[in-house]
Design a protein around this motif. Structure first.
Motif, mmCIF file in Angstrom:
data_model
loop_
_atom_site.group_PDB
_atom_site.id
_atom_site.type_symbol
_atom_site.label_atom_id
_atom_site.label_comp_id
_atom_site.label_asym_id
_atom_site.label_seq_id
_atom_site.Cartn_x
_atom_site.Cartn_y
_atom_site.Cartn_z
ATOM 1 N N LEU A 1 -23.368 3.680 -12.758
ATOM 2 C CA LEU A 1 -23.611 4.637 -13.841
ATOM 3 C C LEU A 1 -24.409 4.016 -14.973
ATOM 4 N N MET A 2 -24.710 2.708 -14.844
ATOM 5 C CA MET A 2 -25.487 2.057 -15.908
ATOM 6 C C MET A 2 -26.810 1.513 -15.362
ATOM 7 N N ASN A 3 -27.775 1.392 -16.272
ATOM 8 C CA ASN A 3 -29.087 0.895 -15.855
ATOM 9 C C ASN A 3 -29.142 -0.638 -15.954
ATOM 10 N N LYS A 4 -30.341 -1.182 -15.757
ATOM 11 C CA LYS A 4 -30.470 -2.654 -15.745
ATOM 12 C C LYS A 4 -30.102 -3.290 -17.082
ATOM 13 N N GLN A 5 -30.294 -2.540 -18.156
ATOM 14 C CA GLN A 5 -29.951 -3.078 -19.492
ATOM 15 C C GLN A 5 -28.455 -2.960 -19.791
ATOM 16 N N GLY A 6 -27.710 -2.391 -18.861
ATOM 17 C CA GLY A 6 -26.270 -2.244 -19.062
ATOM 18 C C GLY A 6 -25.904 -1.014 -19.890
ATOM 19 N N ARG A 7 -26.860 -0.092 -20.012
ATOM 20 C CA ARG A 7 -26.621 1.135 -20.788
ATOM 21 C C ARG A 7 -26.412 2.316 -19.839
ATOM 22 N N PRO A 8 -25.866 3.428 -20.376
ATOM 23 C CA PRO A 8 -25.695 4.597 -19.495
ATOM 24 C C PRO A 8 -27.042 4.990 -18.873
ATOM 25 N N LYS B 1 -29.185 7.495 -17.896
ATOM 26 C CA LYS B 1 -29.283 8.959 -17.993
ATOM 27 C C LYS B 1 -30.280 9.540 -16.998
ATOM 28 N N SER B 2 -31.068 8.702 -16.361
ATOM 29 C CA SER B 2 -31.975 9.273 -15.356
ATOM 30 C C SER B 2 -31.220 9.550 -14.053
ATOM 31 N N ALA C 1 -27.592 9.277 -13.860
ATOM 32 C CA ALA C 1 -26.243 9.803 -14.124
ATOM 33 C C ALA C 1 -26.255 10.561 -15.460
ATOM 34 N N SER C 2 -25.459 10.125 -16.422
ATOM 35 C CA SER C 2 -25.360 10.823 -17.710
ATOM 36 C C SER C 2 -25.729 9.878 -18.853
ATOM 37 N N ASP C 3 -25.959 10.435 -20.042
ATOM 38 C CA ASP C 3 -26.203 9.579 -21.216
ATOM 39 C C ASP C 3 -24.884 9.093 -21.825
ATOM 40 N N HIS C 4 -23.767 9.515 -21.262
ATOM 41 C CA HIS C 4 -22.438 9.036 -21.679
ATOM 42 C C HIS C 4 -21.787 8.335 -20.492
ATOM 43 N N PHE C 5 -21.033 7.272 -20.757
ATOM 44 C CA PHE C 5 -20.162 6.717 -19.721
ATOM 45 C C PHE C 5 -18.866 7.545 -19.707
ATOM 46 N N PRO C 6 -18.233 7.681 -18.551
ATOM 47 C CA PRO C 6 -16.913 8.337 -18.530
ATOM 48 C C PRO C 6 -15.834 7.402 -19.061
ATOM 49 N N ILE C 7 -14.710 7.962 -19.469
ATOM 50 C CA ILE C 7 -13.563 7.112 -19.828
ATOM 51 C C ILE C 7 -12.356 7.503 -18.970
ATOM 52 N N LEU C 8 -11.518 6.509 -18.702
ATOM 53 C CA LEU C 8 -10.307 6.731 -17.904
ATOM 54 C C LEU C 8 -9.092 6.393 -18.764
ATOM 55 N N VAL C 9 -8.198 7.371 -18.912
ATOM 56 C CA VAL C 9 -6.985 7.175 -19.713
ATOM 57 C C VAL C 9 -5.786 7.129 -18.769
ATOM 58 N N THR C 10 -4.964 6.110 -18.907
ATOM 59 C CA THR C 10 -3.765 6.010 -18.069
ATOM 60 C C THR C 10 -2.515 6.139 -18.941
ATOM 61 N N LEU C 11 -1.637 7.046 -18.526
ATOM 62 C CA LEU C 11 -0.380 7.263 -19.261
ATOM 63 C C LEU C 11 0.788 6.875 -18.369
#
Lengths: 181, 271
Positions: free
Chosen positions: B243-250, B252-253, B255-265
Protein backbone atom coordinates in the motif's frame (compact mmCIF):
# COMPACT_ATOMS: atom_id res chain seq x y z
CA UNK A 1 -49.91 51.93 12.66
CA UNK A 2 -47.32 54.39 11.38
CA UNK A 3 -45.67 53.67 8.03
CA UNK A 4 -42.30 54.10 9.77
CA UNK A 5 -42.82 50.77 11.54
CA UNK A 6 -40.36 48.07 10.31
CA UNK A 7 -42.11 45.50 8.16
CA UNK A 8 -42.12 41.88 9.31
CA UNK A 9 -42.27 42.69 13.03
CA UNK A 10 -45.50 41.91 14.82
CA UNK A 11 -45.39 42.64 18.53
CA UNK A 12 -48.05 40.03 19.26
CA UNK A 13 -45.93 37.35 17.70
CA UNK A 14 -42.39 37.78 19.05
CA UNK A 15 -41.02 34.31 19.78
CA UNK A 16 -37.47 33.02 20.13
CA UNK A 17 -36.23 30.31 17.72
CA UNK A 18 -36.47 27.67 20.46
CA UNK A 19 -40.11 28.61 21.17
CA UNK A 20 -40.95 28.27 17.49
CA UNK A 21 -39.11 24.94 17.33
CA UNK A 22 -41.10 23.69 20.34
CA UNK A 23 -44.27 24.54 18.45
CA UNK A 24 -42.97 22.44 15.53
CA UNK A 25 -42.18 19.68 18.03
CA UNK A 26 -45.83 19.61 19.22
CA UNK A 27 -47.01 19.57 15.63
CA UNK A 28 -44.82 16.54 14.76
CA UNK A 29 -45.93 14.74 17.88
CA UNK A 30 -49.61 15.07 17.06
CA UNK A 31 -49.28 14.41 13.31
CA UNK A 32 -47.16 11.26 13.69
CA UNK A 33 -49.42 9.74 16.38
CA UNK A 34 -46.44 9.78 18.72
CA UNK A 35 -44.25 7.58 16.48
CA UNK A 36 -41.85 10.34 15.50
CA UNK A 37 -40.51 13.00 17.76
CA UNK A 38 -38.52 16.15 17.09
CA UNK A 39 -35.66 16.27 19.58
CA UNK A 40 -34.05 19.64 20.30
CA UNK A 41 -30.56 19.63 21.81
CA UNK A 42 -29.01 23.01 22.61
CA UNK A 43 -25.23 23.22 22.73
CA UNK A 44 -22.71 26.04 23.14
CA UNK A 45 -19.76 26.43 20.78
CA UNK A 46 -16.78 28.51 21.90
CA UNK A 47 -14.66 30.67 19.69
CA UNK A 48 -10.91 30.15 19.31
CA UNK A 49 -10.21 32.62 22.13
CA UNK A 50 -12.47 30.73 24.52
CA UNK A 51 -15.27 33.29 24.33
CA UNK A 52 -18.73 31.90 23.86
CA UNK A 53 -19.80 32.87 20.39
CA UNK A 54 -22.70 30.76 19.27
CA UNK A 55 -25.59 28.63 20.36
CA UNK A 56 -26.54 25.65 18.24
CA UNK A 57 -29.81 23.77 18.42
CA UNK A 58 -29.35 20.32 16.88
CA UNK A 59 -32.69 19.14 15.54
CA UNK A 60 -33.07 15.35 15.38
CA UNK A 61 -35.96 13.20 14.33
CA UNK A 62 -36.44 10.24 16.63
CA UNK A 63 -38.26 7.04 15.74
CA UNK A 64 -39.68 6.25 19.15
CA UNK A 65 -40.33 2.47 18.77
CA UNK A 66 -36.69 1.79 17.78
CA UNK A 67 -34.95 4.71 19.56
CA UNK A 68 -33.13 5.48 16.27
CA UNK A 69 -32.36 9.12 15.50
CA UNK A 70 -31.10 11.25 12.61
CA UNK A 71 -29.93 14.84 12.65
CA UNK A 72 -31.98 16.78 10.09
CA UNK A 73 -30.69 20.32 10.55
CA UNK A 74 -29.01 22.67 13.02
CA UNK A 75 -30.17 26.12 14.08
CA UNK A 76 -27.46 28.65 14.92
CA UNK A 77 -27.48 32.07 16.60
CA UNK A 78 -25.28 34.17 18.88
CA UNK A 79 -25.47 33.71 22.61
CA UNK A 80 -28.03 36.08 24.20
CA UNK A 81 -29.08 37.24 20.75
CA UNK A 82 -31.60 34.89 19.16
CA UNK A 83 -31.84 36.88 15.91
CA UNK A 84 -30.48 36.76 13.25
CA UNK A 85 -30.82 32.98 13.22
CA UNK A 86 -29.60 30.58 10.57
CA UNK A 87 -30.57 27.04 9.59
CA UNK A 88 -27.78 24.70 8.50
CA UNK A 89 -29.19 21.92 6.40
CA UNK A 90 -27.82 18.38 6.42
CA UNK A 91 -28.71 18.31 2.75
CA UNK A 92 -25.66 20.43 1.88
CA UNK A 93 -23.59 17.26 1.80
CA UNK A 94 -25.59 15.78 -1.04
CA UNK A 95 -23.93 15.64 -4.45
CA UNK A 96 -25.54 17.98 -7.00
CA UNK A 97 -26.90 15.03 -8.94
CA UNK A 98 -29.20 14.21 -6.04
CA UNK A 99 -30.48 17.77 -5.45
CA UNK A 100 -33.66 18.95 -7.08
CA UNK A 101 -32.09 22.37 -7.57
CA UNK A 102 -28.71 23.97 -6.91
CA UNK A 103 -26.70 27.02 -7.96
CA UNK A 104 -23.13 27.21 -9.23
CA UNK A 105 -20.60 30.03 -9.25
CA UNK A 106 -20.64 32.14 -12.41
CA UNK A 107 -16.84 32.36 -12.60
CA UNK A 108 -14.88 29.31 -13.59
CA UNK A 109 -11.63 28.23 -15.25
CA UNK A 110 -9.80 30.90 -17.25
CA UNK A 111 -11.97 33.72 -15.88
CA UNK A 112 -10.65 33.17 -12.38
CA UNK A 113 -7.04 33.10 -13.70
CA UNK A 114 -7.56 36.35 -15.66
CA UNK A 115 -9.06 37.92 -12.58
CA UNK A 116 -5.92 37.18 -10.53
CA UNK A 117 -3.60 38.40 -13.35
CA UNK A 118 -5.51 41.68 -13.60
CA UNK A 119 -5.35 42.00 -9.85
CA UNK A 120 -9.01 42.83 -9.79
CA UNK A 121 -11.67 40.96 -7.99
CA UNK A 122 -15.32 41.52 -8.61
CA UNK A 123 -17.30 41.51 -5.41
CA UNK A 124 -20.17 39.08 -5.36
CA UNK A 125 -23.05 39.29 -2.91
CA UNK A 126 -23.97 35.89 -1.61
CA UNK A 127 -27.49 35.62 -0.29
CA UNK A 128 -28.01 33.13 2.48
CA UNK A 129 -31.65 32.24 2.17
CA UNK A 130 -31.57 30.39 5.50
CA UNK A 131 -30.80 33.43 7.65
CA UNK A 132 -33.84 34.99 9.34
CA UNK A 133 -33.91 38.42 11.01
CA UNK A 134 -37.38 38.06 12.51
CA UNK A 135 -39.58 35.32 13.99
CA UNK A 136 -41.81 35.54 10.94
CA UNK A 137 -38.91 34.83 8.57
CA UNK A 138 -37.63 32.00 10.77
CA UNK A 139 -41.09 30.45 10.84
CA UNK A 140 -41.25 30.59 7.03
CA UNK A 141 -37.76 29.09 6.66
CA UNK A 142 -38.64 26.30 9.06
CA UNK A 143 -41.73 25.41 7.05
CA UNK A 144 -39.55 25.29 3.90
CA UNK A 145 -37.00 22.98 5.56
CA UNK A 146 -39.64 20.54 6.75
CA UNK A 147 -40.80 20.20 3.16
CA UNK A 148 -37.36 19.54 1.64
CA UNK A 149 -37.10 16.21 -0.13
CA UNK A 150 -33.95 15.19 1.78
CA UNK A 151 -35.81 15.49 5.07
CA UNK A 152 -38.67 13.35 3.78
CA UNK A 153 -36.11 10.71 2.67
CA UNK A 154 -34.52 10.76 6.11
CA UNK A 155 -37.89 10.15 7.76
CA UNK A 156 -38.50 7.18 5.45
CA UNK A 157 -35.04 5.69 6.13
CA UNK A 158 -35.50 6.19 9.84
CA UNK A 159 -38.82 4.37 9.97
CA UNK A 160 -37.73 1.50 7.71
CA UNK A 161 -34.48 1.17 9.69
CA UNK A 162 -32.35 -0.06 6.81
CA UNK A 163 -31.41 0.76 3.26
CA UNK A 164 -32.90 -1.20 0.42
CA UNK A 165 -30.38 -3.70 -1.03
CA UNK A 166 -30.28 -1.97 -4.39
CA UNK A 167 -29.21 1.38 -2.89
CA UNK A 168 -26.00 2.61 -4.46
CA UNK A 169 -23.48 5.05 -3.02
CA UNK A 170 -24.11 8.72 -3.58
CA UNK A 171 -20.88 9.42 -5.44
CA UNK A 172 -18.58 12.36 -4.92
CA UNK A 173 -19.76 15.52 -3.27
CA UNK A 174 -18.68 18.85 -4.74
CA UNK A 175 -16.38 19.35 -1.77
CA UNK A 176 -14.68 16.01 -2.26
CA UNK A 177 -14.10 16.70 -5.94
CA UNK A 178 -11.98 19.59 -4.77
CA UNK A 179 -9.77 17.17 -2.93
CA UNK A 180 -10.92 16.22 0.50
CA UNK A 181 -8.20 14.68 2.61
CA UNK B 1 -10.68 -10.04 20.43
CA UNK B 2 -12.55 -7.64 18.10
CA UNK B 3 -10.36 -6.28 15.31
CA UNK B 4 -11.56 -3.27 13.33
CA UNK B 5 -10.03 -1.95 10.10
CA UNK B 6 -10.77 1.61 8.99
CA UNK B 7 -9.73 2.78 5.53
CA UNK B 8 -10.37 5.93 3.50
CA UNK B 9 -10.21 4.38 0.02
CA UNK B 10 -10.00 7.67 -1.90
CA UNK B 11 -13.08 6.88 -4.02
CA UNK B 12 -11.35 3.98 -5.73
CA UNK B 13 -12.40 0.41 -6.24
CA UNK B 14 -9.87 -1.36 -4.04
CA UNK B 15 -12.02 -4.45 -3.41
CA UNK B 16 -9.19 -7.02 -3.89
CA UNK B 17 -7.04 -5.07 -1.40
CA UNK B 18 -9.95 -4.76 1.05
CA UNK B 19 -10.39 -8.55 0.92
CA UNK B 20 -6.64 -9.09 1.36
CA UNK B 21 -6.67 -6.73 4.38
CA UNK B 22 -9.61 -8.60 5.88
CA UNK B 23 -7.75 -11.90 5.49
CA UNK B 24 -4.33 -10.74 6.65
CA UNK B 25 -5.63 -8.88 9.72
CA UNK B 26 -8.42 -11.38 10.52
CA UNK B 27 -10.65 -8.30 10.82
CA UNK B 28 -14.07 -8.68 12.41
CA UNK B 29 -15.18 -5.26 11.19
CA UNK B 30 -14.24 -3.38 8.02
CA UNK B 31 -15.19 0.30 7.69
CA UNK B 32 -14.65 2.06 4.37
CA UNK B 33 -14.81 5.83 3.98
CA UNK B 34 -14.92 7.92 0.77
CA UNK B 35 -16.09 4.81 -1.00
CA UNK B 36 -17.91 4.55 -4.31
CA UNK B 37 -18.20 0.79 -4.60
CA UNK B 38 -21.74 -0.45 -3.87
CA UNK B 39 -21.90 -2.26 -0.54
CA UNK B 40 -23.55 -5.24 -2.23
CA UNK B 41 -20.44 -5.73 -4.38
CA UNK B 42 -17.98 -5.41 -1.47
CA UNK B 43 -20.05 -7.71 0.71
CA UNK B 44 -20.23 -10.31 -2.00
CA UNK B 45 -16.44 -10.20 -2.44
CA UNK B 46 -15.85 -10.45 1.32
CA UNK B 47 -18.16 -13.47 1.53
CA UNK B 48 -16.56 -15.23 -1.42
CA UNK B 49 -12.93 -14.32 -0.80
CA UNK B 50 -12.71 -14.09 2.97
CA UNK B 51 -15.52 -15.48 5.11
CA UNK B 52 -19.15 -16.36 4.40
CA UNK B 53 -20.15 -14.93 7.80
CA UNK B 54 -19.60 -11.33 6.65
CA UNK B 55 -22.80 -9.23 6.71
CA UNK B 56 -23.78 -5.57 6.47
CA UNK B 57 -25.11 -4.35 9.83
CA UNK B 58 -28.42 -2.44 9.67
CA UNK B 59 -27.95 1.17 8.68
CA UNK B 60 -30.08 4.10 7.58
CA UNK B 61 -27.48 5.91 5.51
CA UNK B 62 -24.38 5.07 3.51
CA UNK B 63 -23.36 8.58 2.60
CA UNK B 64 -20.03 8.39 4.38
CA UNK B 65 -19.33 4.98 5.79
CA UNK B 66 -19.62 1.42 4.55
CA UNK B 67 -19.49 -1.03 7.40
CA UNK B 68 -19.11 -4.81 7.16
CA UNK B 69 -18.94 -7.25 10.06
CA UNK B 70 -18.46 -10.99 10.53
CA UNK B 71 -19.30 -11.30 14.21
CA UNK B 72 -22.99 -10.80 15.01
CA UNK B 73 -22.28 -10.54 18.71
CA UNK B 74 -20.65 -7.12 18.19
CA UNK B 75 -23.99 -5.54 17.15
CA UNK B 76 -23.04 -2.55 14.98
CA UNK B 77 -26.59 -1.54 13.98
CA UNK B 78 -26.76 2.17 13.26
CA UNK B 79 -28.65 4.07 15.98
CA UNK B 80 -28.01 7.62 14.78
CA UNK B 81 -26.61 9.37 11.77
CA UNK B 82 -25.84 12.85 10.59
CA UNK B 83 -24.02 14.11 7.53
CA UNK B 84 -20.56 13.47 9.02
CA UNK B 85 -21.10 10.74 11.58
CA UNK B 86 -22.65 7.33 12.06
CA UNK B 87 -23.26 5.95 15.55
CA UNK B 88 -23.44 2.20 15.96
CA UNK B 89 -24.10 0.06 18.97
CA UNK B 90 -21.00 -1.90 19.94
CA UNK B 91 -21.09 -4.81 22.35
CA UNK B 92 -17.70 -5.65 23.80
CA UNK B 93 -18.20 -8.60 26.11
CA UNK B 94 -21.07 -7.55 28.37
CA UNK B 95 -20.41 -3.82 27.91
CA UNK B 96 -22.83 -1.86 25.77
CA UNK B 97 -20.97 0.97 24.13
CA UNK B 98 -21.07 2.91 20.88
CA UNK B 99 -18.80 3.03 17.85
CA UNK B 100 -18.93 6.51 16.32
CA UNK B 101 -17.63 6.72 12.77
CA UNK B 102 -16.38 10.20 12.01
CA UNK B 103 -15.43 12.06 8.85
CA UNK B 104 -14.14 15.52 9.76
CA UNK B 105 -14.53 18.52 7.51
CA UNK B 106 -11.64 18.82 5.10
CA UNK B 107 -8.52 20.90 5.48
CA UNK B 108 -8.55 22.56 2.07
CA UNK B 109 -12.03 24.03 2.22
CA UNK B 110 -12.28 24.83 5.95
CA UNK B 111 -10.09 27.05 8.11
CA UNK B 112 -8.89 25.95 11.60
CA UNK B 113 -11.70 27.91 13.34
CA UNK B 114 -14.37 26.10 11.33
CA UNK B 115 -12.77 22.72 12.02
CA UNK B 116 -12.53 23.56 15.70
CA UNK B 117 -16.19 24.54 15.75
CA UNK B 118 -17.01 21.24 14.02
CA UNK B 119 -15.07 19.33 16.71
CA UNK B 120 -16.98 21.08 19.49
CA UNK B 121 -20.35 20.48 17.88
CA UNK B 122 -19.61 16.81 17.27
CA UNK B 123 -18.23 16.35 20.74
CA UNK B 124 -21.42 17.79 22.25
CA UNK B 125 -23.38 15.51 19.99
CA UNK B 126 -21.42 12.48 21.24
CA UNK B 127 -22.43 13.31 24.83
CA UNK B 128 -26.07 13.49 23.71
CA UNK B 129 -25.88 10.13 21.91
CA UNK B 130 -24.26 8.38 24.88
CA UNK B 131 -27.05 9.55 27.14
CA UNK B 132 -29.76 8.78 24.60
CA UNK B 133 -28.48 5.22 24.10
CA UNK B 134 -27.52 4.67 27.76
CA UNK B 135 -24.05 3.66 26.56
CA UNK B 136 -21.13 3.07 28.92
CA UNK B 137 -18.69 4.74 26.58
CA UNK B 138 -17.85 5.37 22.98
CA UNK B 139 -15.02 4.62 20.57
CA UNK B 140 -14.50 7.25 17.88
CA UNK B 141 -12.98 6.04 14.65
CA UNK B 142 -12.43 7.77 11.36
CA UNK B 143 -10.74 10.33 9.19
CA UNK B 144 -10.90 13.36 11.49
CA UNK B 145 -9.13 15.65 9.02
CA UNK B 146 -7.21 16.95 12.03
CA UNK B 147 -3.94 15.92 13.63
CA UNK B 148 -3.91 14.72 17.27
CA UNK B 149 -2.22 18.03 18.22
CA UNK B 150 -4.85 20.26 16.56
CA UNK B 151 -6.91 22.34 18.98
CA UNK B 152 -10.22 20.66 18.12
CA UNK B 153 -8.78 17.27 19.09
CA UNK B 154 -7.52 18.18 22.54
CA UNK B 155 -9.57 21.15 23.78
CA UNK B 156 -11.87 20.28 26.67
CA UNK B 157 -14.96 21.32 24.70
CA UNK B 158 -13.57 19.60 21.60
CA UNK B 159 -12.71 15.90 21.59
CA UNK B 160 -10.72 16.28 24.81
CA UNK B 161 -8.33 13.55 23.62
CA UNK B 162 -5.09 13.05 25.55
CA UNK B 163 -1.72 11.54 24.69
CA UNK B 164 -1.38 8.73 27.25
CA UNK B 165 -3.54 6.32 29.23
CA UNK B 166 -2.50 7.91 32.49
CA UNK B 167 -3.63 11.34 31.22
CA UNK B 168 -7.22 10.10 31.08
CA UNK B 169 -7.25 8.22 34.37
CA UNK B 170 -9.09 11.07 36.12
CA UNK B 171 -12.04 10.47 33.79
CA UNK B 172 -12.94 14.09 33.15
CA UNK B 173 -11.89 17.69 33.52
CA UNK B 174 -13.81 20.85 34.28
CA UNK B 175 -13.93 23.84 31.92
CA UNK B 176 -16.18 26.91 32.29
CA UNK B 177 -18.42 25.20 34.85
CA UNK B 178 -18.90 22.05 32.79
CA UNK B 179 -17.40 18.56 33.02
CA UNK B 180 -15.92 16.99 29.90
CA UNK B 181 -15.08 13.27 29.58
CA UNK B 182 -11.52 12.40 28.59
CA UNK B 183 -10.58 10.31 25.58
CA UNK B 184 -7.33 8.45 25.05
CA UNK B 185 -5.72 9.04 21.66
CA UNK B 186 -3.21 6.21 21.03
CA UNK B 187 -2.25 7.67 17.63
CA UNK B 188 0.27 9.90 19.43
CA UNK B 189 2.48 6.80 19.88
CA UNK B 190 2.69 6.22 16.13
CA UNK B 191 4.22 9.54 15.07
CA UNK B 192 7.63 10.01 13.44
CA UNK B 193 10.67 7.97 12.59
CA UNK B 194 10.97 6.11 15.88
CA UNK B 195 7.58 4.43 15.59
CA UNK B 196 7.44 0.87 14.26
CA UNK B 197 5.29 1.75 11.22
CA UNK B 198 5.06 4.75 8.91
CA UNK B 199 5.24 8.23 10.55
CA UNK B 200 1.55 9.01 9.86
CA UNK B 201 -1.45 7.94 7.77
CA UNK B 202 -1.28 10.65 5.08
CA UNK B 203 1.66 12.34 3.38
CA UNK B 204 1.22 15.68 1.66
CA UNK B 205 3.64 18.53 1.13
CA UNK B 206 1.05 20.85 -0.42
CA UNK B 207 -1.05 23.30 1.60
CA UNK B 208 -2.70 20.44 3.43
CA UNK B 209 0.47 19.08 4.97
CA UNK B 210 2.85 21.55 6.56
CA UNK B 211 4.36 18.68 8.59
CA UNK B 212 4.88 16.35 5.63
CA UNK B 213 3.09 13.53 7.42
CA UNK B 214 -0.29 13.87 9.11
CA UNK B 215 -2.21 11.51 11.35
CA UNK B 216 -5.70 12.25 10.05
CA UNK B 217 -7.02 8.72 10.58
CA UNK B 218 -7.44 8.13 14.28
CA UNK B 219 -9.15 6.14 16.99
CA UNK B 220 -10.16 7.77 20.29
CA UNK B 221 -11.16 5.68 23.31
CA UNK B 222 -13.56 6.99 25.96
CA UNK B 223 -11.88 6.82 29.37
CA UNK B 224 -14.35 4.16 30.57
CA UNK B 225 -13.25 1.80 27.76
CA UNK B 226 -9.48 2.33 27.94
CA UNK B 227 -8.93 -1.07 29.56
CA UNK B 228 -10.56 -2.77 26.57
CA UNK B 229 -8.13 -1.13 24.17
CA UNK B 230 -5.24 -3.38 23.09
CA UNK B 231 -3.50 -1.84 20.10
CA UNK B 232 -3.65 0.32 17.00
CA UNK B 233 -1.36 0.05 14.00
CA UNK B 234 -1.01 1.69 10.62
CA UNK B 235 -1.10 -0.89 7.84
CA UNK B 236 1.16 -0.69 4.80
CA UNK B 237 0.70 -4.18 3.41
CA UNK B 238 -2.29 -6.37 2.57
CA UNK B 239 -0.94 -9.84 1.77
CA UNK B 240 0.94 -9.30 -1.51
CA UNK B 241 -0.40 -5.80 -2.05
CA UNK B 242 2.00 -3.06 -1.06
CA UNK B 243 0.00 0.00 0.00
CA UNK B 244 3.06 2.26 0.06
CA UNK B 245 5.32 3.54 -2.70
CA UNK B 246 9.12 3.49 -2.91
CA UNK B 247 9.38 6.58 -0.69
CA UNK B 248 7.40 4.78 2.01
CA UNK B 249 4.33 6.97 1.52
CA UNK B 250 0.74 5.93 0.74
CA UNK B 251 0.71 4.79 -2.88
CA UNK B 252 -2.24 6.73 -4.22
CA UNK B 253 -1.69 5.53 -7.76
CA UNK B 254 -2.14 1.86 -6.88
CA UNK B 255 -4.05 2.11 -3.59
CA UNK B 256 -5.27 5.11 -1.54
CA UNK B 257 -3.80 8.42 -0.35
CA UNK B 258 -4.49 7.19 3.21
CA UNK B 259 -3.04 4.14 4.94
CA UNK B 260 -5.62 1.96 6.71
CA UNK B 261 -5.53 1.54 10.49
CA UNK B 262 -6.23 -1.60 12.51
CA UNK B 263 -7.71 -1.30 16.01
CA UNK B 264 -7.65 -4.29 18.35
CA UNK B 265 -9.91 -4.45 21.40
CA UNK B 266 -10.13 -7.01 24.17
CA UNK B 267 -13.41 -8.74 25.06
CA UNK B 268 -12.71 -8.25 28.72
CA UNK B 269 -11.07 -5.37 30.53
CA UNK B 270 -7.27 -5.72 30.69
CA UNK B 271 -7.45 -8.91 28.62
Amino acid sequence: MSSFWPSGIELKNIQSPIEILKEAQRDWDSNSDGILNLVLNTIKVEGINGLLIEMRIIVDIKHIPSNRTATVFTVLHRQNSPYPVSIILEEEELPDILRKSYTVSGRKGIETVLESVRGTKETITVNNEWVADTPLEFRENLQKVFNRSYLKSMVTNLISGHLPDEEEPNGSTAEELHGEG
Amino acid sequence: MPRIVFWNVHRKDLTPMVCALARSTKADVIVLNENDVPSKQTLSALRQEVDTRFFKPECMSEKRFYCFCRDESLGLSEVHYSSRSSFRELKIGSTRSLLALIHGIDVRNNDPATRQSFAQTLSAEIRIRMEEQSATGVILLGDFNMNPFDAGMNQAAGFNAMMTRSCVSLGKRRHIEEDYDFYYNPMWSLFGDNSSGPPGTVHDLTGQGPYGWSMLDQVLIHHSLVNFFKNVEILTQAENYNLMNKQGRPDKSKASDHFPILVTLGEKENE
